[in-house]
Design a protein around this motif. Structure first.
Motif, short mmCIF file in Angstrom:
data_model
loop_
_atom_site.label_atom_id
_atom_site.label_comp_id
_atom_site.label_asym_id
_atom_site.label_seq_id
_atom_site.Cartn_x
_atom_site.Cartn_y
_atom_site.Cartn_z
N MET A 45 0.83 -1.20 0.00
CA MET A 45 0.00 0.00 0.00
C MET A 45 0.87 1.25 0.00
O MET A 45 0.60 2.20 -0.76
CB MET A 45 -0.94 0.00 1.21
N ALA A 46 1.90 1.26 0.83
CA ALA A 46 2.81 2.42 0.88
C ALA A 46 3.51 2.61 -0.46
O ALA A 46 3.65 3.74 -0.95
CB ALA A 46 3.83 2.22 1.99
N GLY A 52 1.73 7.11 -6.60
CA GLY A 52 0.63 7.99 -7.02
C GLY A 52 -0.74 7.34 -7.03
O GLY A 52 -1.73 7.99 -7.39
N ASP A 53 -0.84 6.07 -6.67
CA ASP A 53 -2.14 5.40 -6.65
C ASP A 53 -2.80 5.65 -5.30
O ASP A 53 -2.28 5.26 -4.26
CB ASP A 53 -1.96 3.90 -6.88
N ARG A 54 -3.92 6.31 -5.30
CA ARG A 54 -4.63 6.58 -4.05
C ARG A 54 -5.82 5.61 -3.86
O ARG A 54 -6.11 5.19 -2.77
CB ARG A 54 -5.17 8.02 -4.03
N GLY A 56 -6.34 2.43 -5.16
CA GLY A 56 -6.00 1.02 -4.91
C GLY A 56 -5.69 0.73 -3.45
O GLY A 56 -6.28 -0.19 -2.86
N PRO A 57 -4.78 1.48 -2.82
CA PRO A 57 -4.49 1.23 -1.40
C PRO A 57 -5.71 1.41 -0.49
O PRO A 57 -5.88 0.66 0.47
CB PRO A 57 -3.40 2.25 -1.08
N LEU A 58 -6.54 2.38 -0.80
CA LEU A 58 -7.74 2.59 0.02
C LEU A 58 -8.67 1.38 -0.07
O LEU A 58 -9.15 0.86 0.94
CB LEU A 58 -8.47 3.86 -0.42
N VAL A 59 -8.91 0.91 -1.28
CA VAL A 59 -9.81 -0.23 -1.47
C VAL A 59 -9.19 -1.50 -0.86
O VAL A 59 -9.89 -2.31 -0.25
CB VAL A 59 -10.16 -0.43 -2.96
N ALA A 60 -7.88 -1.66 -0.98
CA ALA A 60 -7.21 -2.81 -0.37
C ALA A 60 -7.33 -2.77 1.15
O ALA A 60 -7.55 -3.81 1.79
CB ALA A 60 -5.74 -2.85 -0.78
N ALA A 61 -7.22 -1.59 1.74
CA ALA A 61 -7.37 -1.45 3.19
C ALA A 61 -8.80 -1.79 3.62
O ALA A 61 -9.00 -2.49 4.63
CB ALA A 61 -7.01 -0.03 3.62
N PHE A 165 -6.76 -1.12 -11.48
CA PHE A 165 -6.65 -1.08 -12.94
C PHE A 165 -7.70 -0.19 -13.61
O PHE A 165 -7.78 -0.14 -14.83
CB PHE A 165 -6.69 -2.50 -13.51
N TYR A 166 -8.50 0.51 -12.81
CA TYR A 166 -9.50 1.42 -13.36
C TYR A 166 -8.80 2.62 -14.00
O TYR A 166 -7.92 3.22 -13.41
CB TYR A 166 -10.42 1.91 -12.24
N ARG A 167 -9.20 2.92 -15.18
CA ARG A 167 -8.65 4.09 -15.86
C ARG A 167 -9.79 5.00 -16.24
O ARG A 167 -10.77 4.58 -16.85
CB ARG A 167 -7.88 3.69 -17.14
#
Length: 177
Positions: A45-46, A52-54, A56-61, A165-167
């Motif tokens: 996540m870090a 620059g991915d905000r 992905g880490p939020l959804v993973a958390a 992977f959302y664009r």
């Protein structure tokens, strides 16, 4: 407890439990412990945040936080005894398998866009499979406990995959000229 899958589940478990030394299977099962698996996800996540991915880490958390919310009610509802502890209850589904899958696959999905080769997902699959194997061979869980956890957490990982992977469409895309 009864059902069409329970007898084959018990038979498979009896054939597999303790076929490998306990020291090996306990080490494998420990891969699903929160203190082992969660730091892997946190590092990924870090790394993704730094890249620059905000989203992905939020959804993973959120996915990781939802694991106990999904697993614990099933454990209480089914009260399934363990293979080696018929007096105990709460073995279905496997929390260790759910933790391993969500943490390792979540980490792999976060790192995959930046990896030069396709190693993150196979590594996550291997770590999860090793955890599940250790849990079954040691007698900590029935095979169906492990399978249920994999199926229960798959939708969480689909959400992580979509977030990573959302664009967004480029400005003006899809507008009539």
């Amino acid at each position: 407890m009864n059902g069409p899958l329970l007898d084959p589940d018990r038979a498979l478990s009896r054939a597999l439990v303790r076929t490998v030394p306990d020291a090996v299977t306990e080490a494998l099962a420990d891969l699903g412990n929160v203190p082992v698996a969660l730091p892997v996800l946190l590092v990924a996540m870090a790394y993704a945040l730094r890249r620059g991915d905000r989203r992905g880490p939020l959804v993973a958390a959120v996915a990781m936080a939802l694991v106990p919310a999904l697993v614990i009610p099933f454990k209480e509802w089914t009260a399934r005894p363990g293979p080696l502890e018929p007096w105990a209850a709460g073995y279905f589904p496997s929390g260790h398998t759910a933790t391993a899958l969500t943490a390792y696959a979540g980490a792999a999905l976060l790192v995959a866009p930046y990896a030069r080769r396709d190693w993150p997902l196979p590594l996550a699959a291997a770590l999860t499979a090793l955890t599940a194997t250790g849990l079954i061979l040691r007698g900590f869980h029935w095979p169906l406990d492990v399978l249920a956890s994999l199926l229960l957490c798959a939708p969480l990982l689909l959400c992580v995959r979509r977030a990573v992977f959302y664009r967004r469409p480029s400005p003006g895309a899809g507008r009539p000229g």
